[in-house]
Design a protein around this motif. Structure first.
Motif, PDB file in Angstrom:
ATOM      1  N   PRO A  35       0.799  -1.233   0.000  1.00 51.29           N
ATOM      2  CA  PRO A  35       0.000   0.000   0.000  1.00 51.29           C
ATOM      3  C   PRO A  35       0.831   1.284   0.000  1.00 51.29           C
ATOM      4  N   PHE A  36       2.127   1.190   0.307  1.00 42.01           N
ATOM      5  CA  PHE A  36       2.888   2.403   0.600  1.00 42.01           C
ATOM      6  C   PHE A  36       2.974   3.359  -0.572  1.00 42.01           C
ATOM      7  N   LEU A  37       3.477   2.918  -1.712  1.00 42.76           N
ATOM      8  CA  LEU A  37       3.683   3.817  -2.838  1.00 42.76           C
ATOM      9  C   LEU A  37       2.387   4.004  -3.617  1.00 42.76           C
ATOM     10  N   PHE A  38       1.453   4.743  -3.016  1.00 43.29           N
ATOM     11  CA  PHE A  38       0.189   5.104  -3.668  1.00 43.29           C
ATOM     12  C   PHE A  38      -0.582   3.873  -4.139  1.00 43.29           C
ATOM     13  N   GLY A  39      -0.517   2.805  -3.343  1.00 44.43           N
ATOM     14  CA  GLY A  39      -1.235   1.581  -3.679  1.00 44.43           C
ATOM     15  C   GLY A  39      -0.604   0.765  -4.777  1.00 44.43           C
ATOM     16  N   SER A  40       0.696   1.010  -5.071  1.00 46.85           N
ATOM     17  CA  SER A  40       1.437   0.246  -6.101  1.00 46.85           C
ATOM     18  C   SER A  40       0.676   0.210  -7.423  1.00 46.85           C
ATOM     19  N   ARG A  41       0.263   1.383  -7.888  1.00 50.93           N
ATOM     20  CA  ARG A  41      -0.528   1.458  -9.122  1.00 50.93           C
ATOM     21  C   ARG A  41       0.333   1.435 -10.382  1.00 50.93           C
ATOM     22  N   GLU A  42       1.568   1.932 -10.283  1.00 50.45           N
ATOM     23  CA  GLU A  42       2.409   2.081 -11.467  1.00 50.45           C
ATOM     24  C   GLU A  42       2.879   0.724 -11.981  1.00 50.45           C
ATOM     25  N   ALA A  43       3.013   0.629 -13.307  1.00 50.46           N
ATOM     26  CA  ALA A  43       3.457  -0.620 -13.925  1.00 50.46           C
ATOM     27  C   ALA A  43       4.862  -0.996 -13.467  1.00 50.46           C
ATOM     28  N   THR A  45       6.199  -0.364 -10.568  1.00 50.32           N
ATOM     29  CA  THR A  45       6.106  -0.890  -9.206  1.00 50.32           C
ATOM     30  C   THR A  45       5.620  -2.331  -9.214  1.00 50.32           C
ATOM     31  N   ILE A  46       4.634  -2.624 -10.049  1.00 48.04           N
ATOM     32  CA  ILE A  46       4.123  -3.999 -10.142  1.00 48.04           C
ATOM     33  C   ILE A  46       5.211  -4.927 -10.672  1.00 48.04           C
ATOM     34  N   ALA A  47       5.979  -4.455 -11.660  1.00 51.29           N
ATOM     35  CA  ALA A  47       7.069  -5.273 -12.190  1.00 51.29           C
ATOM     36  C   ALA A  47       8.107  -5.552 -11.105  1.00 51.29           C
ATOM     37  N   ALA A  48       8.390  -4.546 -10.276  1.00 52.44           N
ATOM     38  CA  ALA A  48       9.337  -4.744  -9.181  1.00 52.44           C
ATOM     39  C   ALA A  48       8.815  -5.784  -8.197  1.00 52.44           C
ATOM     40  N   TRP A  49       7.506  -5.746  -7.923  1.00 57.16           N
ATOM     41  CA  TRP A  49       6.924  -6.737  -7.021  1.00 57.16           C
ATOM     42  C   TRP A  49       7.019  -8.143  -7.609  1.00 57.16           C
ATOM     43  N   CYS A  50       6.824  -8.278  -8.906  1.00 54.12           N
ATOM     44  CA  CYS A  50       6.965  -9.593  -9.544  1.00 54.12           C
ATOM     45  C   CYS A  50       8.390 -10.121  -9.363  1.00 54.12           C
ATOM     46  N   ALA A  51       9.370  -9.234  -9.518  1.00 52.88           N
ATOM     47  CA  ALA A  51      10.763  -9.649  -9.355  1.00 52.88           C
ATOM     48  C   ALA A  51      11.049 -10.053  -7.913  1.00 52.88           C
ATOM     49  N   PHE A 128       1.006  -6.887 -21.734  1.00 49.26           N
ATOM     50  CA  PHE A 128       1.335  -5.741 -20.886  1.00 49.26           C
ATOM     51  C   PHE A 128       0.456  -5.687 -19.635  1.00 49.26           C
ATOM     52  N   ALA A 129      -0.702  -6.359 -19.673  1.00 50.03           N
ATOM     53  CA  ALA A 129      -1.597  -6.371 -18.510  1.00 50.03           C
ATOM     54  C   ALA A 129      -1.343  -7.557 -17.597  1.00 50.03           C
ATOM     55  N   LEU A 130      -0.321  -8.352 -17.902  1.00 43.86           N
ATOM     56  CA  LEU A 130      -0.078  -9.589 -17.163  1.00 43.86           C
ATOM     57  C   LEU A 130       0.543  -9.359 -15.785  1.00 43.86           C
ATOM     58  N   GLY A 131       1.095  -8.180 -15.534  1.00 40.78           N
ATOM     59  CA  GLY A 131       1.863  -7.934 -14.314  1.00 40.78           C
ATOM     60  C   GLY A 131       1.094  -8.211 -13.032  1.00 40.78           C
ATOM     61  N   LEU A 132      -0.105  -7.664 -12.914  1.00 41.47           N
ATOM     62  CA  LEU A 132      -0.867  -7.816 -11.674  1.00 41.47           C
ATOM     63  C   LEU A 132      -1.282  -9.269 -11.425  1.00 41.47           C
ATOM     64  N   PRO A 133      -1.869  -9.983 -12.402  1.00 40.78           N
ATOM     65  CA  PRO A 133      -2.183 -11.393 -12.143  1.00 40.78           C
ATOM     66  C   PRO A 133      -0.948 -12.211 -11.770  1.00 40.78           C
ATOM     67  N   LEU A 134       0.179 -11.930 -12.400  1.00 40.81           N
ATOM     68  CA  LEU A 134       1.402 -12.664 -12.086  1.00 40.81           C
ATOM     69  C   LEU A 134       1.851 -12.385 -10.657  1.00 40.81           C
ATOM     70  N   THR A 352     -12.347 -10.476 -24.721  1.00 42.16           N
ATOM     71  CA  THR A 352     -11.819  -9.454 -25.637  1.00 42.16           C
ATOM     72  C   THR A 352     -10.326  -9.241 -25.472  1.00 42.16           C
ATOM     73  N   GLY A 353      -9.736  -9.890 -24.465  1.00 43.66           N
ATOM     74  CA  GLY A 353      -8.298  -9.732 -24.226  1.00 43.66           C
ATOM     75  C   GLY A 353      -8.054  -9.110 -22.854  1.00 43.66           C
ATOM     76  N   LEU A 354      -7.093  -9.676 -22.142  1.00 39.69           N
ATOM     77  CA  LEU A 354      -6.750  -9.166 -20.814  1.00 39.69           C
ATOM     78  C   LEU A 354      -6.329  -7.697 -20.907  1.00 39.69           C
ATOM     79  N   GLY A 355      -6.946  -6.864 -20.072  1.00 39.55           N
ATOM     80  CA  GLY A 355      -6.600  -5.451 -20.022  1.00 39.55           C
ATOM     81  C   GLY A 355      -7.246  -4.584 -21.085  1.00 39.55           C
ATOM     82  N   THR A 356      -8.266  -5.118 -21.790  1.00 31.49           N
ATOM     83  CA  THR A 356      -8.858  -4.363 -22.903  1.00 31.49           C
ATOM     84  C   THR A 356     -10.226  -3.772 -22.579  1.00 31.49           C
ATOM     85  N   PHE A 357     -10.687  -3.869 -21.333  1.00 32.71           N
ATOM     86  CA  PHE A 357     -12.038  -3.412 -21.023  1.00 32.71           C
ATOM     87  C   PHE A 357     -12.239  -1.947 -21.392  1.00 32.71           C
TER      88      PHE A 357
END
Length: 476
Positions: A35-43, A45-51, A128-134, A352-357
């Motif tokens: 939650p710290f960095l504004f709810g980890s919204r940035e891509a 930040t999510i990539a860093a969490w995956c790593a 490109f939308a795979l980061g959060l599910p991963l 319709t594709g992940l992340g296309t809503f």
């Protein structure tokens, strides 16, 4: 020679212990800091969490895993395999069975030139939308493995609780002293409502409601340990608490109050009402065997509801006014759900594709919805997932969630001293799923990573053999 063999034999346990500590530390990090960095919204930040979570998974020890853990990991692998299959179909130039989306033929006809078709309506967007599910799957898997150590699982629950209390205190003081900023950034939305380090107040409400559930479980465990063995005598409860209440009971009650205060100060209708409901369910689950049977249980249930209404009046006056003025739902949200159902009906198998809503929704946007505002999410994560990934995968994921709740509920009916981790995971996951039916907290990494890491710990403890739950932790 013998000495060198002993030295070599001793290095392996020490190495496993170090790796186990690293993986446990990463789980604690995943429970405390998203939650710290504004709810980890940035891509990024999510990539860093995956790593980070991937490193934790590489280091995670597997020696304590039992047959039930392997079954859970097998089920998770099956869901991931189904997800990967749908993702392959959406990204591939030559899908195995999925038909191309007809929008590509229409676009080729309009432009007068051939466009390479795709199952996804936006080429490459699912990648490109795979980061959060991963990140969520990595957090869940790592929690499952680390949670096989009872001490580390219990410590992880406390880490989440204390982190939530810290964010709640920051949010309260931030709203009172500097309501125009979130950390070092200017606050542009929800002025006058507590968001703490999140951008969205509804996600903040779900998070602090989840932390309140965990503090309630810890408080109930501390209270029960102070009471005499055997069935609880409710008439003597106040006397026993006044006489025998220790510092841990007072501290946990204070932190529960802090998290509840922060939750109410978000002014989120859905987040507060769902969290209060789950708090009642959690209380009844913990003390269920001590509650009176027959008409008495109805009185207890009514008492819980009255207590929730009192809290609403004392701490949530703004929420009451919002309910009076706006009801339980924003205008247009039901119309958005109907439009999303049309998307699902036109793309039932592979979506319709992940992340296309946000790309496809304008085509289906109902005329009943006001032209003001941009609907880039469906405000119902389950419907949005079905529209992007198709009905079959949605059913698979729904069955997986159902199985997880069954496992946690079965563990929550066991001995009370082993209930804290599974019951905390059950309550938090229930808030996440229910709130995601009217909003999108599970679509934000700052909340979802915490939920899935805790869910992993809870499932792992639920899968332990009963005789192993009370054993001291082993290294490695």
């Amino acid at each position: 020679m013998a000495s060198s063999q002993l030295t070599g034999a001793g290095r392996a346990p020490r190495r496993r212990d170090i790796l186990g500590r690293v993986s446990a530390a990463i789980v604690y990090l995943a429970l405390a800091t998203p939650p710290f960095l504004f709810g980890s919204r940035e891509a990024t930040t999510i990539a860093a969490w995956c790593a980070i979570l991937g490193i934790g998974l590489i280091c995670a020890p597997v020696r304590r895993l039992q047959k039930n853990h392997l079954l859970l990991l097998g089920g998770l692998f099956f869901v991931a395999l189904c997800f990967a299959f749908v993702l392959h179909e959406q990204l591939s130039d030559r899908p195995w069975i999925a038909p191309f989306n007809p929008i590509w033929d229409k676009a080729s006809e309009v432009l007068g030139k051939h466009l390479a078709p795709s199952v996804s309506i936006v080429r490459g967007e699912p990648f490109f939308a795979l980061g959060l599910p991963l990140a969520n799957v990595l957090a869940l898997t790592l929690g499952l493995i680390v949670g096989s150590d009872t001490d580390r699982a219990r410590r992880g629950v406390k880490v989440m609780a204390w982190a939530g209390g810290g964010y709640a205190l920051y949010g309260i003081f931030g709203l009172l002293l500097d309501p125009s900023h979130i950390l070092w950034r200017e606050k542009t939305a929800y002025i006058g409502s507590l968001t703490s380090t999140f951008i969205n107040r509804n996600t903040a409400a779900a998070y602090f409601g989840s932390c309140a559930v965990v503090w309630l479980v810890l408080l109930m465990a501390a209270v029960r340990s102070r009471l005499p063995r055997g069935k609880v005598v409710w008439k003597r409860m106040p006397h026993n608490l006044l006489v025998h209440a220790g510092g841990d009971v007072l501290i946990r009650f204070a932190m529960l109050f802090v998290c509840l205060s922060a939750m109410f100060m978000t002014n989120s209708r859905g987040g507060v009402l769902i969290s209060l409901t789950v708090l009642i369910v959690t209380f009844l689950a913990y003390f269920g065997r001590d509650l009176p049977r027959g008409p008495g249980i109805v009185g207890v249930f009514i008492g819980c509801i009255v207590g929730g209404l009192v809290l609403m009046q004392v701490l949530g006056g703004n929420i009451g006014r919002r309910l009076d003025l706006q009801g339980f739902s924003d205008e247009g949200r039901l119309s958005v759900y109907r439009s999303t159902l049309k998307i699902i009906a036109d793309n039932p198998w592979f979506g319709t594709g992940l992340g296309t809503f946000d790309h496809v929704f304008p085509v289906y946007r109902s005329g009943d919805i006001s032209m003001w505002g941009v609907w880039n999410v469906a405000h119902n994560t389950h419907l949005e997932f079905a529209s992007e990934m198709g009905i079959p995968l949605t059913i698979v994921v729904g069955l997986a969630w159902t199985a997880a709740f069954v496992v946690l509920a079965a563990a929550a009916r066991g001995r009370r001293r082993h209930m804290a981790v599974p019951l905390s995971a059950f309550g938090v996951a229930l808030i996440a799923l229910l709130h995601s039916s009217i909003d999108f907290p599970l679509q934000l990494a700052g909340y979802s990573i915490v939920v899935f890491a805790l869910l992993g710990l809870g499932l792992s403890q639920a899968a332990l053999r009963r005789e192993d739950r009370g054993r001291p932790a082993l290294t490695g």
